[in-house]
Enzyme design. Structure first.
Site, mmCIF file in Angstrom:
data_model
loop_
_atom_site.group_PDB
_atom_site.id
_atom_site.type_symbol
_atom_site.label_atom_id
_atom_site.label_comp_id
_atom_site.label_asym_id
_atom_site.label_seq_id
_atom_site.Cartn_x
_atom_site.Cartn_y
_atom_site.Cartn_z
ATOM 1 N N GLY A 14 31.651 41.888 42.043
ATOM 2 C CA GLY A 14 32.387 43.126 41.786
ATOM 3 C C GLY A 14 32.146 43.548 40.354
ATOM 4 N N CYS B 103 56.694 52.862 27.559
ATOM 5 C CA CYS B 103 57.795 52.298 26.772
ATOM 6 C C CYS B 103 57.806 50.770 26.812
ATOM 7 C CB CYS B 103 59.111 52.852 27.284
ATOM 8 S SG CYS B 103 59.108 54.634 27.229
ATOM 9 N N ARG C 134 44.324 45.615 31.776
ATOM 10 C CA ARG C 134 43.702 44.349 31.385
ATOM 11 C C ARG C 134 44.094 43.863 29.982
ATOM 12 N NH1 ARG C 134 38.850 43.283 31.152
ATOM 13 N NH2 ARG C 134 38.896 41.393 32.388
ATOM 14 N N GLU D 128 29.499 37.844 46.470
ATOM 15 C CA GLU D 128 30.596 38.818 46.453
ATOM 16 C C GLU D 128 30.815 39.383 45.042
ATOM 17 O OE1 GLU D 128 33.465 36.827 49.923
ATOM 18 O OE2 GLU D 128 33.907 36.466 47.809
ATOM 19 N N TYR E 82 38.221 46.661 37.761
ATOM 20 C CA TYR E 82 39.629 46.296 37.544
ATOM 21 C C TYR E 82 40.283 47.222 36.513
ATOM 22 C CZ TYR E 82 37.643 42.377 39.996
ATOM 23 O OH TYR E 82 36.967 41.624 40.924
HETATM 24 N N1 LLP Z 1 35.470 37.281 45.857
HETATM 25 C C1 LLP Z 1 36.759 36.914 45.794
HETATM 26 C C2 LLP Z 1 37.296 36.048 46.847
HETATM 27 C C3 LLP Z 1 37.575 37.347 44.731
HETATM 28 O O1 LLP Z 1 38.845 36.974 44.682
HETATM 29 C C4 LLP Z 1 37.010 38.187 43.733
HETATM 30 C C5 LLP Z 1 37.843 38.663 42.620
HETATM 31 C C6 LLP Z 1 35.666 38.557 43.854
HETATM 32 C C7 LLP Z 1 34.915 38.082 44.922
HETATM 33 C C8 LLP Z 1 34.983 39.451 42.853
HETATM 34 O O2 LLP Z 1 34.903 38.847 41.607
HETATM 35 P P1 LLP Z 1 34.048 39.551 40.448
HETATM 36 O O3 LLP Z 1 32.605 39.502 40.860
HETATM 37 O O4 LLP Z 1 34.529 40.946 40.339
HETATM 38 O O5 LLP Z 1 34.316 38.764 39.240
HETATM 39 N N2 LLP Z 1 41.906 41.634 37.696
HETATM 40 C C9 LLP Z 1 41.055 40.652 37.049
HETATM 41 C C10 LLP Z 1 39.990 40.122 37.978
HETATM 42 C C11 LLP Z 1 40.535 39.531 39.259
HETATM 43 C C12 LLP Z 1 39.448 39.078 40.193
HETATM 44 C C13 LLP Z 1 39.998 38.826 41.537
HETATM 45 N N3 LLP Z 1 39.057 38.348 42.492
HETATM 46 C C14 LLP Z 1 40.454 41.275 35.795
HETATM 47 O O6 LLP Z 1 40.773 42.413 35.481
HETATM 48 O O7 LLP Z 1 39.699 40.612 35.089
#
Ligand code: LLP
Length: 433
Positions: free
Chosen positions: A275, A355, A312, A273, A384
């Site tokens: 992202g 602000c 972020r 998964e 993100y």
């Molecule tokens: N699978 C699940 C169940 C997740 O909760 C997430 C991300 C992913 C896959 C994807 O993870 P990645 O491959 O993108 O690392 N807002 C935060 C990141 C939060 C991630 C939430 N879950 C940031 O800006 O770093």
């Protein structure tokens, strides 16, 4: 690592000059490189090819319909976490059978409509949720395919807010309870238990946490098989890193080299998964300098992007490399790192108009001299970034552009003041209770 490069001192996305994009589409502006997105996807796919995994792109990381459609056409499947994300992938022309549905708080409505669309699999986070899915599926006369999300209690060594695989977090079911939960399932007509899901956190820039969690979960698979359950699937989640500070993250093949041997030949369909590892370096945020000012010893560069466009830094203290879009040759950055030292730089805080003192994109950062009207690029903002933007301070959300070669397409128009007000009412009749 991406296709954002300086040519003769001018930042380009693929073959398009960044200033031309800002001229045409305004600032702040999210710019994505099609080639970078696809290369990142292809690299993961090639690195894990021996497992023939299903790559479920994490929609939450960068959810624009054009991006989803592009990745779907490349062969991606999808990881969604809400009814809204499910709607997005349908809108992008994706069959929900190619999606997994995760998240700790699925509502009855979300479960029902996901079943109606023929969702590929639910990643289930609690006994309570499993019971609701079973009941709703049985009432509709259908069978829900599920993976139990386990919490392996492994430290992914990342920010505490994005740590999800430790016992004290809200995610998943403890490994030692999972076996019992599965035994209790026997006889539930509405559930087809396919296997297990895990997601440790994000970003996970070391590989050991994956090794430890996969080994623990494989023990559970063996135990459940010994109990007579047919376990056919393992979803190892996302979390692979991206390059924020230089090339800090392991490559796709470095992750794969350690992970693939653990999973090969285990009779399991593997799901990933990812992202961030696909999206982060495929997008930047372009912003224009409004003012510069001094306060005591501190120097501020005030730009037209803020925490509303890129949360972020404010939320996690995240580092994003930032640099002027147009620079003299000697100031073209040789790498994108926090400790980059280039002659002639001035230490500033790069801040937005919102602000709050927490509204910054970079703090204490040595940057080439900037003046009103200059453009600044905030790198590695594809994941993100836009998705976490808000209308706080009644700011209109930024436009998004997808560049492919020498062409750019507007894939999200800039919001207008009418958009800001569209859902509010001052004249509706009151409801009496
Ligand atoms: N699978 C699940 C169940 C997740 O909760 C997430 C991300 C992913 C896959 C994807 O993870 P990645 O491959 O993108 O690392 N807002 C935060 C990141 C939060 C991630 C939430 N879950 C940031 O800006 O770093």
């Amino acid at each position: 690592m991406d296709h954002f490069c300086y040519q003769d001192g001018v930042l380009h996305c693929e073959s398009v000059a960044a200033p031309a994009l800002c001229e045409r589409f305004g600032t702040p502006l999210y710019v994505y490189s099609r080639r970078t997105f696809l290369e990142h996807y292809d690299r993961l796919s090639a690195a894990f090819a021996e497992l023939n995994p299903t790559i479920c792109y994490a929609v939450k990381s960068c959810h624009n319909l054009a991006i989803l459609r592009m990745l779907s056409q490349r062969g991606a499947a999808f990881d969604v976490v809400s009814g809204g994300e499910l709607r997005r992938i349908e809108e992008a022309g994706v069959d929900p059978a190619r999606a997994v549905f995760a998240g700790v708080g699925k509502t009855d409505d979300e479960i029902s409509s996901a079943l109606d669309t023929g969702i590929g699999c639910f990643n289930v986070e609690s006994e309570g949720e499993l019971g609701r899915i079973a009941a709703i599926a049985e009432a509709r006369g259908v069978v829900a395919r599920v993976a139990l999300r386990v919490n392996p209690d492994v430290d992914p060594k990342t920010h505490v807010y994005t740590t999800t695989g430790k016992r004290e977090t809200k995610f998943g079911i403890d490994l030692d309870r999972a076996r019992r939960v599965i035994s209790d399932l026997d006889g539930r007509a509405g559930i087809d238990l396919a296997g297990f899901h895990m997601h440790l956190g994000s970003p996970v820039n070391t590989i050991e946490p994956y090794i430890e969690s996969i080994e623990k979960t494989l023990e559970l698979v063996a135990a459940c098989r010994a109990d007579g359950h047919r376990i056919t699937m393992l979803n190892i989640g996302g979390g692979f890193g991206a390059h924020y500070d230089d090339d800090e993250a392991p490559s796709a093949s470095a992750y794969a080299q350690r992970i693939v041997p653990l999973l090969a030949g285990k009779g399991l369909d593997i799901i990933l998964e990812p992202g961030r590892s696909i999206a982060a370096n495929a997008g930047v945020l372009l912003t224009r300098v409004l003012y510069t000012k001094r306060s005591g010893e501190r120097r501020f560069v005030i730009v037209d992007a803020a925490m509303t466009e890129l949360l972020r830094p404010a939320l996690y203290g995240s580092f994003h490399f930032a640099w002027p879009v147009v620079v003299p040759d000697e100031m073209v950055p040789p790498r994108r790192s926090a400790d980059l030292a280039v002659d002639g730089c001035v230490v500033v805080d790069l801040v937005g108009p919102v602000c709050e003192s927490g509204d910054f994109l970079a703090k204490d950062r040595a940057l080439p001299p900037l003046t009103r009207g200059d453009l600044v690029c905030v790198f590695s903002a594809g994941a993100y970034g836009s998705v976490m933007s808000s209308q706080y301070n009644s700011r209109c959300r930024a436009a998004e552009v997808l560049v492919g070669g020498s062409e750019a397409r507007l894939i999200r128009r800039r919001e207008t003041y009418d958009d800001l007000l569209a859902t509010e009412r001052v004249t509706d009749a009151p409801v009496s209770f």
